[in-house]
Write a protein that holds these residues in place. Structure first.
Motif, PDB file in Angstrom:
ATOM      1  N   ALA A 308       0.822  -1.215   0.000  1.00 41.26           N
ATOM      2  CA  ALA A 308       0.000   0.000   0.000  1.00 41.26           C
ATOM      3  C   ALA A 308       0.849   1.255   0.000  1.00 41.26           C
ATOM      4  CB  ALA A 308      -0.914   0.008   1.221  1.00 41.26           C
ATOM      5  N   GLY A 310       0.091   4.995   1.276  1.00 36.93           N
ATOM      6  CA  GLY A 310      -0.912   5.732   2.033  1.00 36.93           C
ATOM      7  C   GLY A 310      -1.200   7.096   1.431  1.00 36.93           C
ATOM      8  N   CYS A 349      -8.444   2.964  -2.780  1.00 40.59           N
ATOM      9  CA  CYS A 349      -9.108   2.794  -1.479  1.00 40.59           C
ATOM     10  C   CYS A 349      -9.503   4.165  -0.940  1.00 40.59           C
ATOM     11  CB  CYS A 349      -8.190   2.090  -0.485  1.00 40.59           C
ATOM     12  SG  CYS A 349      -8.176   0.305  -0.638  1.00 40.59           S
ATOM     13  N   ASN A 352      -9.092   3.003   3.784  1.00 38.05           N
ATOM     14  CA  ASN A 352      -8.158   1.885   3.687  1.00 38.05           C
ATOM     15  C   ASN A 352      -8.736   0.661   4.384  1.00 38.05           C
ATOM     16  OD1 ASN A 352      -6.017   0.302   3.210  1.00 38.05           O
ATOM     17  ND2 ASN A 352      -4.627   1.338   4.590  1.00 38.05           N
ATOM     18  N   THR A 358      -1.097  -0.393   6.044  1.00 35.57           N
ATOM     19  CA  THR A 358      -0.473   0.920   6.154  1.00 35.57           C
ATOM     20  C   THR A 358      -0.501   1.369   7.600  1.00 35.57           C
ATOM     21  OG1 THR A 358      -0.564   3.233   5.448  1.00 35.57           O
ATOM     22  CG2 THR A 358      -2.645   2.094   5.574  1.00 35.57           C
ATOM     23  N   ALA A 367      -5.776   5.131   0.343  1.00 41.50           N
ATOM     24  CA  ALA A 367      -4.598   4.403  -0.111  1.00 41.50           C
ATOM     25  C   ALA A 367      -4.743   4.034  -1.580  1.00 41.50           C
ATOM     26  CB  ALA A 367      -4.390   3.136   0.719  1.00 41.50           C
TER      27      ALA A 367
END
Length: 523
Positions: A308, A310, A349, A352, A358, A367
């Motif tokens: 991921a 962020g 996302c 998330n 993350t 994300a």
């Protein structure tokens, strides 16, 4: 502890999830007497907590009362050799994973089934599986297109673009500008590029395999559903399956049938086989289990590794709690060693939902995800005890194959370019470098980036391939193309564990398809 006996059945199906529910329902419709055993609770459609119907699974995952009954307790997985074992979330109860998953209704590309056919899975070619994908679905937008279906038990729809979240729009715009094409129907043959996610939901929210397949048959006398029933082992007379032994309400019971089908998923189908003496002989003997059939049960486990980036969203762009957490994906060919079309995927996302991927799980956290759609690394389901109430350990060994590390490195770097696009950074609150500091410190160094990924990679919760289907002569094969367990009679496995490899898609739809297909073939 008491002991009881049940009457004989035409078919015992173990597991009422994404494969077991359709297999049992279609078998009943064909006039078979079916005993359907489910280790988790029974929650009728009207009783499913409303929070699980919502478009955002984070709401349910943050509600202990909602998750306690529906998630498998005590199941641990070690994602890589660099990580400790951590909880692995898996659904339990009628509907199985379809009750708790992200509702994603993506089919694998046809190339997956071409690969399966080449590997000895006769009867699983694109031409042979497409009718079952069509039969299971009620596609609201594309149901009339070739290869699609209308009127099936599982509704398939897409969130209109006007209702996409900020991160959905940002990934779409950045990917389009970077040259990825637009594919409005991700499930169309040959589709690649940017697509809206189809989801298994109607106007009332999530639709599970219990809703679509079992509820209409609850009063049918040919179907007997027993929940909170933990299957210990398959009963064998020589090498022929005659039934199962299970624990329910403190009573050990035995049920007899002409055929037994394990649809308990990629964790518990191999566990039941191993407790029955079907598996790696040395491992079984070490647990005090007499080996009846020496097969590589539990080996070959796969999942989609993901990483991921962020996106700390500024307040105006943060998703509301009930908003759909993702509506957009990008499938593409990474071009790495041994890989085929659509071997990689990016995901937006808005919230998330994979918060464990993350460090930034605060309100406003979004994300971009990247995952390997096509996987080469393989792990194992390890039985830890002959006790049916003891959970196996998942040794996933993700990224153990260098081809996976190379392609995920490239995918992370490509995703970082998209995340740094102006339309994406305009959504953030200025903390992008802070949130992604560990990744940014190593992203330009292959070895250091590999180390970061081995420490932080997580999975898509798409376990497959622990009872692999294939050519009976191949040493990795557990079930033949008819899903019969090698070396036995009357015993089958039908669920995600038989998939020869993790498909280039989320796994729910292909698992339902397998249940549909095998219901026709178990004549």
């Amino acid at each position: 502890m008491g002991h009881g006996y049940d009457q004989g059945w035409d078919l015992i199906v173990v597991g009422a999830g994404s494969a077991g529910a359709p297999l049992a329902a279609r078998s009943v419709a064909r006039g078979k007497r079916v005993l359907l055993l489910e280790a988790g609770p029974d929650h009728r459609s009207a009783q499913l907590p409303e929070v699980w119907r919502l478009p955002n699974p984070l709401r349910a995952l943050g509600d202990p009362a909602a998750t306690g009954a529906l998630l498998q307790p005590g199941l641990l997985a070690r994602r890589t050799g660099e990580q400790p074992a951590r909880p692995y979330m898996q659904g339990r109860g009628v509907g199985g994973g379809s009750t708790v998953n992200g509702q994603i209704a993506i089919r694998p590309p046809l190339a997956d089934f071409e690969d399966w056919a080449r590997e000895g899975c006769a009867g699983w070619s694109p031409r042979e599986v497409l009718p079952y994908f069509a039969r299971l679905e009620d596609d609201r937008e594309f149901g009339g297109a070739p290869g699609h279906g209308r009127g099936g038990p599982i509704p398939v729809r897409r969130t209109p673009r006007a209702r996409w979240g900020a991160v959905d729009r940002a990934l779409y715009e950045a990917a389009l500008a970077a040259g990825y094409g637009w594919a409005p129907d991700v499930n169309a043959p040959g589709a690649t590029g940017i697509s809206p996610y189809p989801i298994s939901a109607d106007d009332g929210g999530r639709v599970t395999t219990n809703d679509g397949y079992l509820e209409p048959l609850r009063e049918n006398p040919l179907l007997t559903l027993v929940c909170d029933a933990v299957v210990d082992r398959v009963l064998l007379s020589g090498h022929r399956a005659t039934g199962v032994r299970y624990l329910a309400d403190g009573v050990v019971r035995e049920a007899l049938a002409d055929r037994v089908v394990l649809s308990a998923g990629a964790v518990h189908s191999p566990a039941i086989l191993q407790r029955s003496g079907i598996g790696p002989a040395g491992r079984l003997r070490a647990l005090g289990i007499a080996a009846t059939v020496d097969l590589p049960v539990g080996e070959g486990l796969q999942d989609h590794p993901l990483s991921a980036i962020g996106l700390p969203l500024a307040a105006p762009w943060a998703a509301a709690p009930e908003d759909r957490y993702t509506n957009v994906c990008v499938r593409y060919a990474g071009g790495g060693p041994g890989a085929g079309p659509n071997d990689m995927m990016f995901v937006a996302c808005n919230q998330n939902v994979l918060a464990l991927a993350t460090a930034d799980t605060r309100a406003g956290a979004g994300a971009f995800l990247v995952w390997l759609n096509q996987v080469f690394s393989r792990g194992e389901v390890l039985l830890t005890s002959a006790d049916p109430l003891a959970q196996p350990l998942l040794e996933q060994r993700m990224l153990s194959d260098g081809r996976d590390r190379e392609r995920l490195r490239a995918g992370v770097r490509a995703l970082l370019e998209l995340a740094r696009a102006g339309n994406v950074t305009a959504l953030t609150d200025g903390r992008f470098d802070e949130v992604n500091a560990e990744l940014l410190a190593v992203v330009d160094d292959d070895r250091a980036l590999d180390g970061h990924l081995l420490r932080t990679v997580t999975d898509g919760q798409h376990l497959t391939s622990s009872c692999r289907m294939g050519d009976p002569a191949h040493p990795a094969t557990v079930v033949d193309p008819g899903c019969r367990v090698l070396g036995t009679e009357g015993l089958y496995v039908v669920d995600a564990s038989v998939l020869p490899s993790c498909p280039r898609s989320n796994t729910n739809l292909v698992t339902i398809m397998a249940g549909e297909l095998m219901a026709d073939r178990l004549e």
